[in-house]
Scaffold this motif. Structure first.
Motif: not given
Length: 319
Positions: A8-10, A71-73, A131-136, A250-253
């Motif tokens: 996940t988040f890979g 912020v631009f992702l 995977p796309r939603d997870a990365e974004l 991202p908890y947080p970074s």
């Protein structure tokens, strides 16, 4: 590991389009494009609809309380994706999350959004995302979290401003440029024969154990960080160390850097200032925990790299 990037988040191959970040006119034009969309995040909780990230148009009223320019992702199949922090919005009384809990189960709903849209803790949703939603979502949560905690210049103390599409902050007073930070963390699958080493931190839910982990110190290679952290927390010495996989967290970074290490000693001496407990667990008992059938060890949290490493170890898929 052949399957390393399936964690996940890979990553999903998102086009982050870094070339657009330094062009504010182009980004403004992209935000006006009818295909652009924004992910609102409220106090660290992204907006979801079902098991998907929920996006709104750049002019949506829910963004009225946004702290700064979105912020631009990056570009998702050519469509510009942004994220905005709307933490200034105050939900209805009674909807605020409880203090001091390991996991925030509350969900907040904004009156300007459909009933099935809610702000929710990412930990409870992350394993269900594409995977796309997870990365974004991971990118949005981490970068907005950095902006919330770095509003002032660390060189002179004056307020800084968002720049480069959200990927910098600049201080007008002294000219210093600030960049998003990522904290490297080693997480270790430590084995000795047919056993692996698991530990738990104070305050974790009953029965929750995980791979040991710790922050990499300045000037320290990953292999040394693995050996130091294991020795500090459990007194166990580790020999050969190798890299397995990584996971943005991202908890947080943080960036979780999964490594395998071979223990050369077995006796555990825990440091109570570091962890609450540590145990050796057989491959068979880990398999029971992964299936939710172990009598005392909880199943690992869905989506976390610890469970990913343990599942691959049990299945003998680390190579």
């Amino acid at each position: 590991m052949r399957d390393a990037e399936t964690v996940t988040f890979g990553g999903s191959g998102l086009d982050r389009a870094a070339w657009l970040r330094g062009n504010p006119e182009e980004l403004a034009m992209r935000r006006r494009d009818g295909s652009a969309c924004v992910l609102p995040i409220w106090r660290g909780k992204p907006l979801f609809a079902g098991h998907s990230a929920a996006w709104v148009a750049p002019g949506h009223s829910v963004l009225e309380t946004a702290a700064e320019t979105p912020v631009f992702l990056g570009l998702d199949e050519g469509q510009a994706r942004f994220a905005a922090d709307i933490s200034a919005w105050e939900p209805e009384t009674g909807d605020t999350p409880p203090a001091g809990v390991f996991f925030d189960p509350t969900e907040q709903r904004h009156p300007a959004l459909p009933d099935d849209h809610r702000f929710a803790e990412l930990r409870g949703v992350m394993a269900d995302l594409t995977p796309r939603d997870a990365e974004l979502v991971a990118t949005a949560k981490a970068i907005l979290g950095w902006h919330r905690s770095h509003r002032f210049c660390s060189a002179c103390g004056q307020p800084s401003a968002v720049a480069d599409g959200g990927w910098q902050r600049r201080c007008a007073a002294c000219g210093t440029f600030h960049f998003p930070r990522t904290d490297p963390v080693v997480i270790m699958l430590i084995t000795h024969g047919n056993k692996t080493l698991l530990g738990r931190s104070p305050g974790w839910p009953e029965g929750m154990y995980s791979c040991l982990a710790g922050f990499v110190e300045p000037g320290e290679p990953l292999e040394a960080a693995v050996r130091r952290e294991v020795a500090e927390e459990t007194g166990i010495r580790v020999g050969p160390v190798r890299y397995l996989a990584s996971q943005p967290w991202p908890y947080p970074s943080s960036l979780m850097i999964g490594c395998a290490g071979e223990a050369v000693t077995e006796e555990i001496t825990i440091d109570p200032h570091e962890i609450e407990d540590a145990i050796w667990v057989s491959r068979e008992d880990v398999a029971l925990a992964l299936s939710g059938e172990h009598p005392t060890i909880r199943r690992p949290r869905n989506g976390a790299i610890a469970g990913f490493l343990l599942a691959n170890w049990v299945a003998d898929r680390l190579d």
